[in-house]
Design an enzyme around this catalytic site. Structure first.
Site, short mmCIF file in Angstrom:
data_model
loop_
_atom_site.label_atom_id
_atom_site.label_comp_id
_atom_site.label_asym_id
_atom_site.label_seq_id
_atom_site.Cartn_x
_atom_site.Cartn_y
_atom_site.Cartn_z
N ASP A 157 0.85 -1.18 0.00
CA ASP A 157 0.00 0.00 0.00
C ASP A 157 0.89 1.24 0.00
OD1 ASP A 157 -2.39 1.65 0.48
OD2 ASP A 157 -1.52 1.91 2.47
N ASP B 206 -1.27 -0.60 6.14
CA ASP B 206 -1.34 0.09 7.42
C ASP B 206 -2.32 -0.57 8.38
OD1 ASP B 206 -3.82 0.80 6.50
OD2 ASP B 206 -3.35 2.91 6.20
#
Length: 715
Positions: A405, A609
Site C-alpha cells: 500500500d 497500514d
C-alpha cells in the site's frame, strides 16, 4: 508438559469431551485453548479428562468453575505469573536448574566412561562382582516413576517413547544384563531432564516478554496516590508514573511530559517525547519526567498484553513442516516396534532388540520445529516484529510477490495540505471550512491534513448533522442545509462516485499540474457542484529505498505498489522507487490483485497500514501491518505486525523467516539421519543397549543448540 508428545495426548483427551469444537494445546506455555459449546461442555469434565491422560490442571476452583460466557475464550493455562487461568503440568516436569544440569553432565560423563570401558572389556570383571539385587534396586528406584507412567499409558492403549526404553530395560533384565538395565534407566532419566531443559529454554522466549510487564500501579483514589496490583486498575483510573518507572497501563496523558522508551513494544531504542493528549502503552519506560495517565486498557487488553497472548499462541499456527513432523512422529513409534520385532526374529539377539527400542528418539522429531519457532518468534518480538506463528514464517520464507500500500505504508502517512483552489465564487477560507467540516469525524490521514490546515489558518469547522465515510472514495456530510462531499479525483480525472455531478472541465488543467507534482488532489463538492480543489503531499519514508533493495537482494523480484491514488500520483511515487504499480484501486480491487497472484501459484505478501488494507492483509498468504502500535484492527487482521514504522525491519523479517526454515530443516534432517544410523547400528549389534541409552538423549541437545542460534536474531 515436557515434550511435544504430551500435546497430542492432552489434545486428544480434551477433544473427546462433549461440546468441544476445537482445541489447541501449546507446549511453550503449557496451555490449552478450547473453543466449545457452553450449553454442552463442562470444565470439570475437561479437567478430569486431562487428569485421566496423566496430567494435572493447576489453578483454583473459582478459576475453573466460573461460568462460561458465549463467545468467551476458555483457557486451561499456566499459573506462572502473570496468571491467566489454570495450568497443565506433569508431575515429573520442573524448572531446569543450572546446578542440576551440571550434576547431570558430571554423572553422565562418569557413567559414559564406565560404559565405554565395559564395551571395551575393561570393566566386565567389576560389574560381575556387583550382586544382582543391588542392580535391581538401582533399576527399580531410578525407573519407578517412568514405569508407572508407561503402565498408565499402556492401560489407555498408548505407546510413548518411554514405552520403548522400558521394554529395552526389561529385555536387558530378562537376559541377566543388570548393569545394562541400570544404565538404560539412568540415561532414560537423563534424557527426560535434557528434554525438559530443552523445552524450558524454548519457553524463556515467552517468559522474557512476560517479565517486562509491570506488576504494580500508582493510582489516584480519593485524592491520594495508592499502589495497587495492575489487575485491580480499571479503565478511567488516573495513574501516576514517576521518572524511571514502567507505565503499567495503556492510556492517554492528561498532565506532564516525559521521554518514553518504547523498546518493549516497538523494538526501537530511540525514545519518544510525550505530553498531554498523547497515547502511552503498558511496559514502556518513562526515563525522564512524570506523567498522569487516564487509563484506557489494562492487563491482557493492553497492546503489550495482546502481544504476549499472540506470542504465546504462535505455535498453534502450525506450518506444513510442523504438521508433517507431527504425522511422522505419530507413525514412528509403531515403526520402531516393527524394526525391533524383525531384529529379534532375524538375529535372535535380545540385546540388539533392546538396543533398537532404547536408541529410538521420537521426541526429537516432535521438538525439531516448535523449539525453533518459539526461539524465532521470541527473538522477532524483541525487535518489534510480532509473528503469529510458524506457519507465517514458513510462508514468508517462500514468498515471491510483495504488494505494498502507498499512503501510511510507503509514505509517512502524515500528508500536509499544500494547495487550496477556490472555485464557483467561494473564497479560500470558505472552501477550507467546508472541507474541514466534512472531514471532522474522519480518521483518514488526508482528513487530518485538512483539519491541521484549517487550524493553522484560523478556520473553525462546523459540526455536521450527518457524516458518512465512503471507503476508497471520500466522505459525505450534511451541514447548514447543504450536502458537502470531499474525496479524491477519480481515476480518469473525473469527480468519482462520491462527487456526483461535480464539474471538472474548468479545473482539469489545475488538476494535471498538481498531480504532475506528485500531489494527491481532492475535490470539494457542495450540493453537487464543484466548489474547490485541495492538494496534499506526503513524503516517502527515508528507509524505503534501502528496504526494497534489501528485498530484491533476497531474491524477491516482484514488488508492486497498490494505491487508491490516480495514475499520475502513483507513477511519480513508483518511479521514485523503481517499482511497478496499480492506481485508482478500491479496497476490493486490492483483494482481487492478491487473488490474481495467488491463482497464478505465487506466495503473496501484502504490506499495509492495517486499517483500510485489512481485507487485503487477511486475503494474502502473509499480511504485514506497518506501524501498528496500539492499533486493534492491525494486530487482529494481519499475520505479522511491525510495531514501529521502520521499513528496515521488513527485509530483516524475511531473513528471520528464511533462517528459521533452514534451522527447522536442519533439525529434521539431523534427527532423521541420526535415528536411522542409531537403529541400523543397534539392529546389527554394533550399538549395545547401554550406549544406545546414551545416544537417545543427544538429539534433543543438538536441536536445542541449533535452534538457540535463532535467539541471537533478537539482539
Amino acid at each position: 508438559m515436557d515434550c511435544a508428545e504430551c500435546t497430542r495426548h492432552v489434545r486428544s483427551a480434551i477433544a473427546s469431551q462433549p461440546g468441544v469444537k476445537d482445541v489447541e494445546v501449546l507446549l511453550a506455555t503449557e496451555k490449552a485453548i478450547v473453543r466449545l459449546d457452553p450449553a454442552r461442555a463442562d470444565l470439570e469434565d475437561i479437567r478430569q479428562a486431562v487428569r485421566a491422560a496423566g496430567y494435572d490442571v493447576a489453578g483454583t476452583s473459582a478459576e475453573l468453575d466460573a461460568p462460561i460466557r458465549p463467545g468467551a475464550r476458555s483457557e486451561l493455562a499456566t499459573d506462572a505469573p502473570p496468571a491467566r487461568g489454570a495450568g497443565l503440568s506433569s508431575g515429573a516436569c520442573g524448572p531446569a536448574r543450572p546446578v542440576l544440569l551440571l550434576l547431570g553432565a558430571l554423572f553422565g560423563a562418569i557413567l559414559l566412561g564406565v560404559v565405554v570401558g565395559e564395551w571395551l572389556g575393561l570393566w566386565s570383571e567389576l560389574t560381575r562382582r556387583v550382586p544382582w539385587p543391588l542392580w535391581l534396586a538401582v533399576v527399580v528406584a531410578g525407573g519407578l516413576p517412568v514405569f508407572r507412567s508407561v503402565m498408565r499409558a499402556a492401560l489407555r492403549r498408548r505407546v510413548t517413547s518411554h514405552t520403548l526404553m522400558t521394554l529395552g530395560a526389561l529385555a536387558a533384565v530378562a537376559v541377566g544384563e543388570w548393569a545394562t538395565a541400570a544404565v538404560v534407566v539412568f540415561f532414560m532419566r537423563v534424557g527426560d531432564f535434557v528434554e525438559r531443559y530443552t523445552t524450558e529454554r524454548a519457553r524463556r522466549a515467552v517468559r522474557s516478554l512476560v517479565e517486562l510487564a509491570p506488576r504494580m500501579a500508582r493510582v489516584v483514589r480519593d485524592g491520594e496516590e495508592v499502589e495497587l496490583p495492575v489487575e485491580r486498575v480499571e479503565a478511567g483510573d488516573m495513574v501516576v508514573v514517576r521518572p524511571g518507572e514502567k507505565i503499567p497501563v495503556d492510556g492517554e496523558v492528561v498532565a506532564g511530559r516525559a521521554t518514553i522508551d518504547q523498546a518493549a513494544i516497538t523494538g526501537e531504542s530511540m525514545p519518544v517525547e510525550v505530553g498531554p493528549g498523547d497515547r502511552v502503552f503498558a511496559a514502556t519506560l518513562a526515563r525522564l519526567g512524570s506523567l498522569r495517565i487516564r487509563t484506557t486498557h489494562v492487563g491482557p487488553d493492553t497492546t503489550f498484553g495482546r502481544i504476549i497472548r499472540l506470542v504465546e499462541e504462535a505455535e498453534s499456527h502450525r506450518g506444513d513442516i510442523q504438521r508433517l513432523a507431527d504425522r511422522f512422529s505419530g507413525y514412528y513409534l509403531p515403526v520402531v516396534l516393527g524394526v525391533a520385532a524383525i531384529t529379534l526374529v532375524v538375529t535372535r539377539n535380545p540385546l540388539s532388540t533392546a538396543a533398537v527400542l532404547v536408541v529410538a528418539c521420537s521426541c526429537s522429531f516432535a521438538l525439531a520445529t516448535p523449539v525453533a519457532v518459539l526461539a524465532a518468534v521470541g527473538a522477532a518480538a524483541r525487535r518489534g516484529l510480532l509473528v503469529k506463528g510458524g506457519r507465517y514464517l514458513e510462508l514468508l520464507a517462500s514468498a515471491d510477490v510483495v504488494l505494498i500500500d502507498k499512503t501510511g505504508t510507503l509514505t509517512a502517512g502524515r500528508p500536509q495540505l499544500t494547495d487550496v483552489v477556490a472555485l464557483d465564487g467561494l473564497s479560500r477560507a470558505e472552501v477550507l471550512a467546508l472541507a474541514a467540516t466534512a472531514e471532522r469525524d474522519s480518521e483518514h490521514p488526508l482528513a487530518e491534513a485538512v483539519r491541521e490546515a484549517a487550524r493553522r489558518e484560523g478556520v473553525t469547522p462546523g459540526k455536521p448533522a450527518r457524516f458518512e465515510a465512503l471507503p476508497g472514495l471520500g466522505v459525505r456530510a450534511e451541514w447548514g442545509g447543504h450536502t458537502v462531499e470531499v474525496g479524491r479525483i477519480g481515476p480518469a480525472g473525473g469527480a468519482g462516485e462520491a462527487g456526483g455531478a461535480g464539474e471538472m472541465d474548468g479545473a482539469a488543467e489545475v488538476v494535471r499540474r498538481l498531480e504532475g507534482e506528485g500531489k494527491t488532489v481532492m475535490r470539494v463538492v457542495r450540493d453537487g457542484r464543484l466548489v474547490g480543489l485541495l492538494a496534499a503531499a506526503d513524503r516517502l519514508r527515508p528507509e524505503v529505498r534501502e528496504a526494497i533493495a534489501g528485498l530484491r537482494a533476497l531474491g524477491i523480484r516482484h514488488v508492486e505498489m497498490l494505491t487508491g491514488d490516480n495514475e499520475r500520483v502513483a507513477a511519480a511515487v513508483a518511479g521514485e522507487l523503481g517499482i511497478v504499480y496499480r492506481a485508482g484501486l478500491l479496497p476490493e480491487d486490492k483483494i482481487a490483485v492478491v487473488r490474481e497472484y495467488q491463482a497464478g501459484g505465487h506466495r503473496v505478501v501484502m504490506i499495509g497500514d492495517g486499517v483500510n488494507d485489512a481485507p487485503a492483509l487477511a486475503q494474502a498468504d502473509v499480511g504485514i501491518a506497518m506501524g501498528a502500535l496500539g492499533t486493534d484492527v492491525a494486530i487482529e487482521a494481519a499475520h505479522v505486525v511491525l510495531m514501529d514504522d521502520d521499513w528496515r525491519m521488513v527485509p530483516r523479517l524475511f531473513e528471520i523467516a528464511r533462517r528459521t526454515l533452514r534451522v527447522i530443516r536442519g533439525n529434521l534432517l539431523f534427527t532423521a539421519v541420526y535415528n536411522l544410523a542409531g537403529l541400523t547400528l543397534a539392529a546389527t549389534g554394533l550399538l549395545p543397549p547401554a550406549l544406545a541409552a546414551v545416544a537417545q538423549s543427544l538429539p534433543d541437545l543438538a536441536i536445542l543448540g541449533n535452534s538457540s542460534r535463532l535467539v541471537r536474531l533478537g539482539r
